[in-house]
Design an enzyme around this catalytic site. Structure first.
Site, short mmCIF file in Angstrom:
data_model
loop_
_atom_site.label_atom_id
_atom_site.label_comp_id
_atom_site.label_asym_id
_atom_site.label_seq_id
_atom_site.Cartn_x
_atom_site.Cartn_y
_atom_site.Cartn_z
N CYS A 117 -22.09 51.86 7.87
CA CYS A 117 -22.47 52.96 6.98
C CYS A 117 -23.57 52.51 6.00
CB CYS A 117 -21.24 53.52 6.29
SG CYS A 117 -21.50 55.24 5.81
N HIS A 163 -16.99 54.31 9.37
CA HIS A 163 -16.11 53.40 8.62
C HIS A 163 -14.98 52.85 9.51
CE1 HIS A 163 -17.40 53.86 4.37
NE2 HIS A 163 -18.00 54.92 4.89
N GLU A 221 -13.09 50.40 8.95
CA GLU A 221 -12.03 49.75 8.16
C GLU A 221 -10.97 50.76 7.73
OE1 GLU A 221 -14.84 50.69 7.23
OE2 GLU A 221 -14.85 51.38 5.15
N1 GLN Z 1 -24.26 58.13 1.72
C1 GLN Z 1 -24.18 56.72 1.43
C2 GLN Z 1 -25.56 56.13 1.16
O1 GLN Z 1 -26.53 56.76 1.42
C3 GLN Z 1 -23.52 55.96 2.56
C4 GLN Z 1 -22.13 56.48 2.75
C5 GLN Z 1 -21.15 55.47 3.15
O2 GLN Z 1 -21.39 54.24 3.16
N2 GLN Z 1 -19.98 55.96 3.45
O3 GLN Z 1 -25.65 55.03 0.69
#
Ligand code: GLN
Length: 183
Positions: free
Chosen positions: A78, A163, A165
Site C-alpha cells: 500500500c 494490506h 497484514e
Molecule cells: N492512501 C494512502 C496514501 O496515499 C495509502 C493507503 C494505505 O496505505 N492504506 O499514502
C-alpha cells in the site's frame, strides 16, 4: 534471518506480528543504523505523505536506496508501494497513483490469483489503495483489479497495493520470507 519493518508510521506492528509468527526475527527500523545487517525489509501501509516526511527527517532516503541496491528483498504494501515508486524513493521502476480507486471506494476486498501462491485466491483488503499507473520493462505484473496492476515484482522488490497484514492469510508474507531465505 532478521527482517526489518519500517516503523515511522502506519501499521508496522501488524506486519511485525505476522513475520514473528512465521518464524522471522523482526527489527523495527526508525533510523539508518537500524538497516545494518538486515536480510529483508517490509515497507508497511499508512500515509505516504507522512512517511515521506519521516524518511526526510531521519535521513533514511539514501540508506534505503543503498539497502535496496544490495539486492536484499523488499516487500512494499500500500503506502509502502507508493514509497518505492519513481516519484518517492525511486527504488522501483513504477509510478503509483495514490487513492486510485476513488473517494467513494475508499475500502473494498477482492480475491486475487497470484501465479506463485498455491491454494485458493488471496483475499485482498484495499484501503484507499494505489494502483500502478506505469511500469518499466523489468517489472512483472502479478495481479490486477479492473485492469489496473495491484501487485508486481521487479527482481528482489515485491509490491502490493493492499494490506496483507489484516486477516489471517499469511501466504504473501511467507512468500516474501522465502525470497529472504533464498538469498
Ligand atoms: N492512501 C494512502 C496514501 O496515499 C495509502 C493507503 C494505505 O496505505 N492504506 O499514502
Amino acid at each position: 534471518m532478521i527482517v526489518g519493518v519500517l516503523a515511522l508510521q502506519g501499521d508496522f506492528e501488524a506486519h511485525a506480528r505476522v513475520l514473528t509468527e512465521l518464524g522471522a526475527e523482526v527489527r523495527e527500523v526508525r533510523v539508518p543504523a537500524d538497516l545494518e545487517g538486515l536480510d529483508g525489509l517490509v515497507m508497511p501501509g499508512g500515509e505516504s505523505t507522512t512517511m515521506t516526511l519521516g524518511i526526510e527527517r531521519e535521513g533514511l532516503g539514501d540508506p534505503l536506496r543503498a539497502f535496496a541496491a544490495t539486492g536484499a528483498p523488499i516487500f512494499g504494501t500500500c503506502a509502502g508501494l507508493i514509497m518505492l515508486d519513481r516519484e518517492h524513493l525511486g527504488i522501483m521502476d513504477i509510478t503509483a497513483r495514490r487513492n486510485a480507486f476513488g473517494r467513494q471506494v475508499r475500502s473494498f476486498e477482492a480475491d486475487l490469483d497470484f501465479p506463485d501462491i498455491d491454494g485458493p485466491p488471496v483475499r485482498a483488503v484495499f484501503i484507499r489503495a494505489p494502483w500502478i499507473d506505469d511500469a518499466g520493462p523489468e517489472v512483472e505484473i502479478l495481479a490486477e483489479v479492473d485492469g489496473h496492476p495491484v501487485a508486481a515484482r521487479q527482481g528482489s522488490l515485491f509490491v502490493i497495493s493492499f494490506h496483507p497484514e489484516l486477516g489471517d492469510d499469511t501466504r504473501l508474507h511467507a512468500r516474501f520470507l522465502e525470497d529472504v531465505r533464498a538469498r
